[in-house]
Design an enzyme around this catalytic site. Sequence first.
Site, PDB file in Angstrom:
ATOM      1  N   GLU A   1       0.814  -1.115  -0.037  1.00 46.67           N
ATOM      2  CA  GLU A   1       0.013   0.011  -0.031  1.00 46.67           C
ATOM      3  C   GLU A   1       0.818   1.246   0.165  1.00 46.67           C
ATOM      4  OE1 GLU A   1      -0.713  -2.674   1.745  1.00 46.67           O
ATOM      5  OE2 GLU A   1      -2.511  -3.262   1.037  1.00 46.67           O
TER       6      GLU A   1
ATOM      7  N   HIS B   1     -12.650  -5.430   7.030  1.00 49.18           N
ATOM      8  CA  HIS B   1     -13.451  -5.191   5.771  1.00 49.18           C
ATOM      9  C   HIS B   1     -14.587  -4.244   5.920  1.00 49.18           C
ATOM     10  CE1 HIS B   1     -11.145  -8.687   5.175  1.00 49.18           C
ATOM     11  NE2 HIS B   1     -10.948  -8.301   3.808  1.00 49.18           N
TER      12      HIS B   1
ATOM     13  N   ASP C   1      -9.402  -0.027   5.368  1.00 48.31           N
ATOM     14  CA  ASP C   1      -8.923  -0.890   6.340  1.00 48.31           C
ATOM     15  C   ASP C   1      -7.414  -0.972   6.427  1.00 48.31           C
ATOM     16  OD1 ASP C   1     -11.611  -2.145   8.054  1.00 48.31           O
ATOM     17  OD2 ASP C   1     -11.659  -1.987   5.751  1.00 48.31           O
ATOM     18  N   TYR C   2      -7.068  -1.219   4.989  1.00 46.74           N
ATOM     19  CA  TYR C   2      -5.406  -1.193   4.534  1.00 46.74           C
ATOM     20  C   TYR C   2      -4.964   0.168   4.597  1.00 46.74           C
ATOM     21  CZ  TYR C   2      -7.359  -5.706   5.051  1.00 46.74           C
ATOM     22  OH  TYR C   2      -8.118  -6.761   5.333  1.00 46.74           O
TER      23      TYR C   2
END
Length: 821
Positions: A544, A611, A569-570
């Site tokens: 990411e 998620h 979330d990431y």
Amino acid sequence: MVLPIFEPNNCSPSSNHVTLSETKEARIKFSQAKVKEILADYALAVESREASLMGRKEVFMGKAKFGIFGDGKEVAQIAMAKVFRQGDFRAGYYRDQTFMFAIGELTVQQYFAQLYAHTSVEADPASAGRLMNGHYATRLLDEHGKLKNLAELKNSSADISPTAGQMPRLLGLAYASKLFRQNPALKEFTNLSNNGNEIAFGTIGNASTSEGMFFEAINAAGVLQVPMLTSVWDDDYGISVPQEFHTTKGSISKAMAGLQRTEYELGCEIITCKGWDYAGLIEAYHIAEKICRDEHVPVLFHVQEMTQPLGHSTSGSHERYKSKERLAWESEYDCIRKMREWIINDVLILPEEVDAIEREAKLSAKQAKERAWKEFMNDVRKDQHVVTEILGKAIKQSSNGRAISNIREDLVKAVNPTRLETMKAAKQTVRLLAKETSEAKDELHKWLDNAALDNYDRYSSHMHSISDDSALKVERIDPVYNDSSPLVDGREVLRACFDAALTRDPRVLAFGEDVGKIGDVNQGFAGLQAKHGELRVTDTGIRECTIIGQGIGAALRGLKPIAEIQYLDYFIYALPTLSDDLACLYYRTKGGQTAPLIVRTRGHRLEGVWHAGSQIGMLLHSLRGMFIITPRNMTQAAGFYNTMLKSDDPSVIIECLNGYRLKERLPDNIGDFTVPLGVPEILKEGTDVTVVTYGSMCRIVMEAALSLEEFGISCEVIDAQTLLPFDIHHAILESVKKTNRIVFADEDVPGGASSFMMQEVLEKQDAYQFLDSKPITITAKDHRPAYASDGDYFSKPNPEEVFEKVYGVMAESNPAKFPPL
Ligand SMILES: Cc1ncc(C[n+]2csc(CCOP(=O)(O)OP(=O)(O)O)c2C)c(N)n1
Ligand SMILES: [Mg+2]
């Protein structure tokens, strides 16, 4: 066969290593022109060292707050500069002053202006005094905010202090070259690239290679095969901590050896050299350049045996942690000392001549420093003079003359005055004049008003683009429908929008995990890789942080990337680069650079702890400088993509994770319609209570509002649409004037984005004065949502909860009409 790690033959001879075409003997036959060049290089190294020495003294004399210098790294940087060409980019760190001098993009005077924090773009073009010294940048934008002809310039992206933070951006700068070379549709942009021939030069300290960002970026460069030439300045230390604590095998080139390309496998080239070996470095950089520029193979260039004669920074001395032996070695292997010996012994220049060069170089540095100080002081003293004069008048005109006289005396006495001293004196005097009227008081107020504007410009301006392409200037174009506009899955609305954008503009590209072949996990790009090609719609590794860096670098170079983070979330993995690098880029260069990257992600609610993220407060707190866009459905999202693609501001667009399969009508003008930023939409008019929300909560709130209607409660439901900027025309205030009650609802934690909205409306819009009831927030629980539908229901706000909370507000104000449930 494994291609060996290159080491120029007089650096660290080894029978395994490639021998270079020229032998040492051949190299020492210098032409006159070559000798001239060598002596000029030496003069520059000496001048740069002198700048470091003087810089340190300036700090110790109190003329600057802090100093960090490029001493001990001069010679390698001069060698690197020799292969840095027009169109190339640098992404480096605070040791690179000599390189910046050598490429002609920094003068010694500008160097000192930054040390003093001279708040002028002319004095310090990199940061206008906003960054501490050693943070370099060239101005990529002209005074109107338009990109200059980057292909003709020597470019440096803007430095940041977090070590290794330059690496993600470096990857993107190199990635752009690959796109320019391989995508024929980009050939027309000759102002951005010359057929992708540009190298992205990175620099990083040895200790900072321990950071994950370094490994992530180097690995990604090997995968992507991009012209990224990363030099590691290895002085064996990271502040006080020696190499053995940082790097496996004590050597980053050894540790990274598995990335070395072979005859059969793509990879990186790894080159090592000694930091004091001028001739070896020049030769090695030419080899590195060729591999990188011609073949687009990333190169890791490990410069060993560097020194740091002045210690890490002005914060402490290195005698505390380096042994006597180490200090003696550093003195012997000082690159300038070694270069001097080489010039005398091998180039056969007389010591007297070298002495003369040194004297001249030092004098030149001293004169530049003095000019910088004089100009800085002139600037600061302007206000000091004006205020002392006004205070002089005030002494005569005020009954508090004696106290004002003391203030004035202190101000006049200040040896190295700063702006804050002048401001403090003015503000303290204003208090003493509060109950009086006088000419001096009027003058002082006038000065304060002007100073507020000037200081806003100096310290707080340029959060967002001020160019004609600012996202805030993109006007609304409504979506157009006809009687047969099809009802499709939300994802198809997005897909059509992306298709139109990719078709319209060859600079648009999208990448991220699973974005390419399958067209993202929710199929917003389905089939678009097949249609537009692998360079336009592209899969990436799971990384990411460097996905964002890839986007920042590409955007800096004039492309229009959409970088996808698969789930909100990431985002946390990407946040350091977004916060430290992208969000503050325009601010920290005072409008000198912008990276109009669109970060695409999806969040709010679906299933489970990782998620269903809605950490919007986290974004609001860390991404000032970006726009944070929270569309409630895919049509609004498409409109925002169209808006942002027209602009030169960076943004995050958070799609509703649970909205891709909901039916929406496909606008006829899918590629054209735009939604303006900062303009909320009233989803339902009402008279009793205003409910402000955004994203997936819009549907929940609407469901509750319809139920409340049945119980005689009329909700006005407002979708904020964008959180940064938030309701720029104060539409919510108008609603509160009508309803006199307000509720803020979202899916973030208590005290998160709902509190942000509350502050915006009650404090900034002054809506508090129209309230008849306590303002409340409806939020998720303190934890992330538990799994499955029940987990979602009991963790996040649901329609029943919204009903009860809003009902409660009404019950409190009229219990007879709304009895307890
Ligand atoms: C992420 C981060 N952690 C810590 C620091 C504080 N810090 C500044 S420089 C430095 C040491 C860096 O050493 P190295 O990478 O070897 O570069 P050098 O200064 O030796 O050239 C540290 C720990 C920082 N700036 N950023
Ligand atoms: Mg170091």
